[in-house]
Enzyme design. Structure first.
Site, PDB file in Angstrom:
ATOM      1  N   GLU A 244     -47.776  14.783  19.313  1.00 38.58           N
ATOM      2  CA  GLU A 244     -47.604  15.680  18.162  1.00 38.58           C
ATOM      3  C   GLU A 244     -46.283  16.420  18.317  1.00 38.58           C
ATOM      4  O   GLU A 244     -45.838  16.641  19.440  1.00 38.58           O
ATOM      5  CB  GLU A 244     -48.715  16.743  18.142  1.00 38.58           C
ATOM      6  CG  GLU A 244     -50.095  16.208  17.943  1.00 38.58           C
ATOM      7  CD  GLU A 244     -51.153  17.321  18.077  1.00 38.58           C
ATOM      8  OE1 GLU A 244     -50.794  18.461  18.414  1.00 38.58           O
ATOM      9  OE2 GLU A 244     -52.327  17.022  17.840  1.00 38.58           O
TER      10      GLU A 244
ATOM     11  N   LYS B 294     -44.029  19.448  18.900  1.00 40.28           N
ATOM     12  CA  LYS B 294     -44.258  20.749  19.522  1.00 40.28           C
ATOM     13  C   LYS B 294     -43.364  21.747  18.798  1.00 40.28           C
ATOM     14  O   LYS B 294     -42.161  21.801  19.039  1.00 40.28           O
ATOM     15  CB  LYS B 294     -43.926  20.719  21.021  1.00 40.28           C
ATOM     16  CG  LYS B 294     -44.184  22.062  21.700  1.00 40.28           C
ATOM     17  CD  LYS B 294     -43.906  21.988  23.174  1.00 40.28           C
ATOM     18  CE  LYS B 294     -44.381  23.218  23.920  1.00 40.28           C
ATOM     19  NZ  LYS B 294     -43.981  24.489  23.354  1.00 40.28           N
TER      20      LYS B 294
ATOM     21  N   ARG C 275     -48.537  30.714  18.113  1.00 40.63           N
ATOM     22  CA  ARG C 275     -49.850  30.084  18.070  1.00 40.63           C
ATOM     23  C   ARG C 275     -50.826  31.037  17.377  1.00 40.63           C
ATOM     24  O   ARG C 275     -50.896  32.207  17.717  1.00 40.63           O
ATOM     25  CB  ARG C 275     -50.320  29.812  19.495  1.00 40.63           C
ATOM     26  CG  ARG C 275     -51.609  29.031  19.563  1.00 40.63           C
ATOM     27  CD  ARG C 275     -51.883  28.639  21.007  1.00 40.63           C
ATOM     28  NE  ARG C 275     -52.967  27.711  21.114  1.00 40.63           N
ATOM     29  CZ  ARG C 275     -53.145  26.923  22.181  1.00 40.63           C
ATOM     30  NH1 ARG C 275     -52.303  26.979  23.186  1.00 40.63           N
ATOM     31  NH2 ARG C 275     -54.159  26.091  22.224  1.00 40.63           N
TER      32      ARG C 275
ATOM     33  N   ARG D 172     -52.152  34.038  20.629  1.00 41.96           N
ATOM     34  CA  ARG D 172     -52.457  33.318  21.863  1.00 41.96           C
ATOM     35  C   ARG D 172     -53.094  34.251  22.893  1.00 41.96           C
ATOM     36  O   ARG D 172     -53.947  33.852  23.671  1.00 41.96           O
ATOM     37  CB  ARG D 172     -51.155  32.740  22.400  1.00 41.96           C
ATOM     38  CG  ARG D 172     -51.292  32.087  23.701  1.00 41.96           C
ATOM     39  CD  ARG D 172     -49.907  31.690  24.174  1.00 41.96           C
ATOM     40  NE  ARG D 172     -49.987  31.361  25.561  1.00 41.96           N
ATOM     41  CZ  ARG D 172     -49.471  30.293  26.097  1.00 41.96           C
ATOM     42  NH1 ARG D 172     -48.827  29.431  25.350  1.00 41.96           N
ATOM     43  NH2 ARG D 172     -49.571  30.073  27.379  1.00 41.96           N
TER      44      ARG D 172
ATOM     45  N   GLU E 251     -49.736  26.375  14.573  1.00 47.55           N
ATOM     46  CA  GLU E 251     -48.493  27.027  14.943  1.00 47.55           C
ATOM     47  C   GLU E 251     -47.897  27.556  13.636  1.00 47.55           C
ATOM     48  O   GLU E 251     -47.661  26.776  12.703  1.00 47.55           O
ATOM     49  CB  GLU E 251     -47.583  25.984  15.610  1.00 47.55           C
ATOM     50  CG  GLU E 251     -46.408  26.541  16.345  1.00 47.55           C
ATOM     51  CD  GLU E 251     -46.737  27.136  17.734  1.00 47.55           C
ATOM     52  OE1 GLU E 251     -47.917  27.222  18.121  1.00 47.55           O
ATOM     53  OE2 GLU E 251     -45.769  27.518  18.409  1.00 47.55           O
TER      54      GLU E 251
ATOM     55  N   PHE F 142     -53.107  22.116  14.271  1.00 50.01           N
ATOM     56  CA  PHE F 142     -53.218  21.053  15.266  1.00 50.01           C
ATOM     57  C   PHE F 142     -54.616  20.890  15.866  1.00 50.01           C
ATOM     58  O   PHE F 142     -54.848  19.974  16.644  1.00 50.01           O
ATOM     59  CB  PHE F 142     -52.154  21.165  16.364  1.00 50.01           C
ATOM     60  CG  PHE F 142     -52.172  22.444  17.158  1.00 50.01           C
ATOM     61  CD1 PHE F 142     -53.059  22.615  18.200  1.00 50.01           C
ATOM     62  CD2 PHE F 142     -51.268  23.461  16.872  1.00 50.01           C
ATOM     63  CE1 PHE F 142     -53.067  23.781  18.944  1.00 50.01           C
ATOM     64  CE2 PHE F 142     -51.262  24.638  17.619  1.00 50.01           C
ATOM     65  CZ  PHE F 142     -52.171  24.801  18.660  1.00 50.01           C
TER      66      PHE F 142
ATOM     67  N   LYS G 231     -46.844  18.900  27.840  1.00 58.71           N
ATOM     68  CA  LYS G 231     -45.718  19.215  26.952  1.00 58.71           C
ATOM     69  C   LYS G 231     -44.459  18.569  27.488  1.00 58.71           C
ATOM     70  O   LYS G 231     -44.201  18.595  28.698  1.00 58.71           O
ATOM     71  CB  LYS G 231     -45.558  20.717  26.783  1.00 58.71           C
ATOM     72  CG  LYS G 231     -45.430  21.482  28.061  1.00 58.71           C
ATOM     73  CD  LYS G 231     -45.549  22.980  27.828  1.00 58.71           C
ATOM     74  CE  LYS G 231     -45.597  23.702  29.150  1.00 58.71           C
ATOM     75  NZ  LYS G 231     -46.007  25.069  29.112  1.00 58.71           N
TER      76      LYS G 231
HETATM   77  P1  AMP Z   1     -45.599  26.602  26.112  1.00 65.59           P
HETATM   78  O1  AMP Z   1     -45.562  27.908  25.372  1.00 65.59           O
HETATM   79  O2  AMP Z   1     -44.248  26.039  26.377  1.00 65.59           O
HETATM   80  O3  AMP Z   1     -46.510  26.654  27.304  1.00 65.59           O
HETATM   81  O4  AMP Z   1     -46.284  25.554  25.122  1.00 65.59           O
HETATM   82  C1  AMP Z   1     -47.536  25.717  24.594  1.00 65.59           C
HETATM   83  C2  AMP Z   1     -47.450  26.296  23.188  1.00 65.59           C
HETATM   84  O5  AMP Z   1     -46.861  25.341  22.295  1.00 65.59           O
HETATM   85  C3  AMP Z   1     -48.801  26.556  22.565  1.00 65.59           C
HETATM   86  O6  AMP Z   1     -49.341  27.775  22.977  1.00 65.59           O
HETATM   87  C4  AMP Z   1     -48.495  26.535  21.082  1.00 65.59           C
HETATM   88  O7  AMP Z   1     -48.109  27.828  20.662  1.00 65.59           O
HETATM   89  C5  AMP Z   1     -47.260  25.665  20.974  1.00 65.59           C
HETATM   90  N1  AMP Z   1     -47.435  24.413  20.219  1.00 65.59           N
HETATM   91  C6  AMP Z   1     -46.528  23.916  19.369  1.00 65.59           C
HETATM   92  N2  AMP Z   1     -46.924  22.745  18.855  1.00 65.59           N
HETATM   93  C7  AMP Z   1     -48.141  22.476  19.384  1.00 65.59           C
HETATM   94  C8  AMP Z   1     -49.061  21.396  19.260  1.00 65.59           C
HETATM   95  N3  AMP Z   1     -48.808  20.344  18.493  1.00 65.59           N
HETATM   96  N4  AMP Z   1     -50.210  21.471  19.988  1.00 65.59           N
HETATM   97  C9  AMP Z   1     -50.479  22.520  20.777  1.00 65.59           C
HETATM   98  N5  AMP Z   1     -49.636  23.564  20.943  1.00 65.59           N
HETATM   99  C10 AMP Z   1     -48.479  23.547  20.255  1.00 65.59           C
END
Ligand code: AMP
EC number: 6.5.1.1
Length: 603
Positions: A265, A267, A272, A287, A317, A357, A438
């Site tokens: 998907e 990102k 969130r 979040r 998101e 998502f 990710k």
């Molecule tokens: P990180 O903040 O780098 O740990 O990445 C996780 C965050 O990416 C999540 O908490 C979401 O806010 C965001 N996010 C963006 N796109 C997605 C997606 N397709 N699925 C899940 N999280 C996503």
């Protein structure tokens, strides 16, 4: 037994003297060792009747209710000083002097009250319930006369409190209670106290993950035992703790971890949002499970029309967009929406789209146990897309080429990279694991990834930076110890605007004493409550004799440090300190970097 005695007895069994809690607080403040902290908690819980346990669990965390209810304790120091003066008869000036000496009003109150000149004749027992109820009333007070009422409530408590009790009542009121415990420690202690086995924490964790309410978990555990806790179900409008992702550095690594077929998907780089919807009622959680409904009136208004279910919990998101081109804009744009007033203007100035998502609950039933494919199908079926609400772009990938192609598309659309998700995995609330990975765009740093670090200390700026913090001391999260370990100082990458904004955010977090969860040998001009998370990149991870991150893990006596760290401009206000990069992640990056160096030397 006569009637009076019986009543007395009944009252006795359901109340806990506040002195027991104050003694535990006192012992806990003097250690940082997790085992000792757990033991103190076990002893406390064993003495606690079930009617009071939830209150004690909230108070231990310096709260009155779970975060998502937004009941904020917090009284100004000035008011507290006036209340101490009123109840002790000691002049305000003398209290202020004592406070200035040590920098801790709770401690100053102990010293002051030991010299109390006024004697109180009718002393009412201070129980945990009484303190809790009074704090609750104070937290709920609003309006003109609220200051006077607060004063009245505080001094009535202080009148009857011992000096030690008074000190902790004040710390609770001022929000300065620092016991250095996280939820995990509380859950360990609850499991030991009520089931004799720490392993049962897993059962508590599940209940906590679906309810986000540790007080309630404790209450059910105390009254119904583990069987009751196993029955915990999702409740609409109570947030669920979010599932988190591990990181990978390459398509190849993703395939090694995920197998031959999985979902990719976009990102997106936004905020969130967990959406709870029933008819026209919509509540949004961030979040970190804060109620953020007021920042997004547009979501509240527009989302119900797209839902074809009686009730639902979705994850999305929210992303700022350029309305003319439809392009996604960076997360920073959303910061403009974090305001109390004139939100309507911000809504038109900074438009967004909601990119769904996941679905966690639908028509009264949990969807957590459904696998990813089924959840995605359900979400697509029950939510109609329009210009404002979208399903996040997704495709099934089978090899490196597929991932690369979709990665390119996603970057071109203005996203950060990809989220990769195992097709037959359930939603694992509250946990980080390899069912979601990710894959982010490479930054121009040799490390290959950015780190999210907690700001623990600050150094005053010089020259143009006078009046601001010029350099910050940053830390990683050490999950096993539940501490924040220093990893670097950062002074580059900040614009003047960033420095101003950081000062505004960090100044209220300054503490006189270093929080016991901070693990740093390095001194700093000021210490902060470990709360703010910022993103940095760096050129390399090196061994360090000073820094505490991953100390002794790679080499005895050495920790890990970042070389040439640089702030990327992103304050991760949506993250809690416990969501920052962990030492385990840093060790993986360190080892990956060694492997690249080794591979290169073989080429
Ligand atoms: P990180 O903040 O780098 O740990 O990445 C996780 C965050 O990416 C999540 O908490 C979401 O806010 C965001 N996010 C963006 N796109 C997605 C997606 N397709 N699925 C899940 N999280 C996503």
């Amino acid at each position: 037994m006569n009637k009076f005695k019986l009543l007395f007895k009944i009252k006795k069994t359901v109340s806990v003297e506040f002195s027991i809690l104050a003694d535990t607080f006192y012992k806990m403040e003097s250690t940082r060792k997790r085992l000792e902290l757990t033991q103190y908690l076990v002893e406390l819980f064993e003495k606690t009747p079930q009617e009071v346990i939830s209150k004690i669990v909230y108070l231990l965390q310096g709260k009155l209710r779970p975060d998502f209810e937004g009941v904020e304790l917090g009284v100004a120091e000035k008011l507290a000083i006036r209340a101490i003066s009123k109840s002790s008869g000691i002049p305000i000036k003398k209290i202020e002097d004592e406070y200035r000496k040590g920098g801790d009003l709770g401690h100053a109150a102990t010293v002051i009250l030991e010299q109390k000149t006024q004697t109180t004749f009718l002393v009412e027992d201070i129980t945990v319930e009484r303190v809790y109820e009074t704090l609750f009333k104070i937290a709920k007070l609003e309006g003109n006369r609220s200051q006077d009422m607060k004063m009245k409530y505080i001094s009535s408590l202080l009148n009857d409190a011992s000096p030690l009790e008074a000190s902790f009542i004040l710390k609770l009121l001022l929000g300065t209670l620092r016991l250095g415990i996280a939820e995990n420690t509380v859950m360990d202690a609850l499991a030991i106290a009520f089931s004799g086995n720490k392993e049962n924490r897993k059962i508590l964790e599940h209940a906590y993950n679906v309810s986000s309410d540790l007080g309630k978990v404790a209450e059910v555990l105390a009254s119904e035992g583990l069987e009751g806790v196993k029955e915990f179900k999702i409740i609409l409008f109570n947030p669920i703790r979010p599932m988190l992702a591990d990181r990978v550095k390459s398509e190849q690594e993703a395939i090694e971890k995920m197998g031959s077929e999985f979902a990719a998907e976009y990102k997106l780089d936004g905020e969130r949002v967990q959406l709870h919807i029933e008819g026209d009622k919509v509540v949004l959680f961030s979040r970190s499970l804060e109620n953020i409904s007021s920042y997004y009136p547009d979501i509240i208004e527009k989302i119900p029309k797209t839902i074809q279910a009686e009730n639902i919990i979705l994850e999305a998101e929210a992303v700022a967009i350029n309305e003319n081109t439809g392009e996604f804009l960076p997360f920073q744009e959303l910061m403009h929406r974090r305001r109390k007033y004139k939100i309507e203007k911000a809504v038109t100035q900074y438009p967004i789209t909601v990119n769904l998502f996941d679905v966690l609950y639908c028509n009264g039933k949990s969807c957590l146990e459904l696998d990813y494919k089924e959840r995605r199908k359900k979400m697509e079926k029950v939510v109609k897309e329009n210009d404002f609400v979208k399903h996040i772009p997704m495709t099934i990938v089978k090899n490196e080429n597929d991932i690369e192609d979709f990665f390119e598309n996603s970057i071109n659309a203005g996203s950060e990279g990809l989220m990769l998700k195992i097709l037959d995995s359930p939603y694992q609330a509250g946990s980080r694991g390899s069912h979601w990975l990710k894959l982010k765009r490479e930054y121009q740093n040799e490390l290959g990834d950015s780190l999210d670090l907690v700001v623990i200390g600050g150094f005053f700026g010089k020259g143009r930076r006078t009046g601001n913090y010029g350099t910050l001391l940053l830390a990683t999260y050490e999950e096993d110890e539940d501490t924040f370990t220093s990893i670097c100082k950062v002074g580059t990458g900040f614009s003047d605007e960033d420095l101003d904004q950081l000062y505004q955010i960090l100044n209220p977090k300054v503490t006189i004493k270093k929080n016991p969860r901070i693990d740093s040998e390095m001194e700093s001009d000021v210490w902060f409550e470990p709360e703010l998370v910022i993103e940095v990149v760096a050129s390399e991870i090196t061994l360090s004799p000073i820094h505490k991150a991953a100390r002794d893990k790679i080499r005895k006596g050495a920790g890990l440090a970042l070389r040439f760290p640089k702030f990327t401009g992103k304050m991760r206000i949506e993250k809690m300190a416990e969501d920052a990069s962990t030492n385990e992640e840093v060790i993986t990056l360190y080892q990956g970097q060694k492997k690249v160096a080794h591979d290169k030397s073989l080429m």
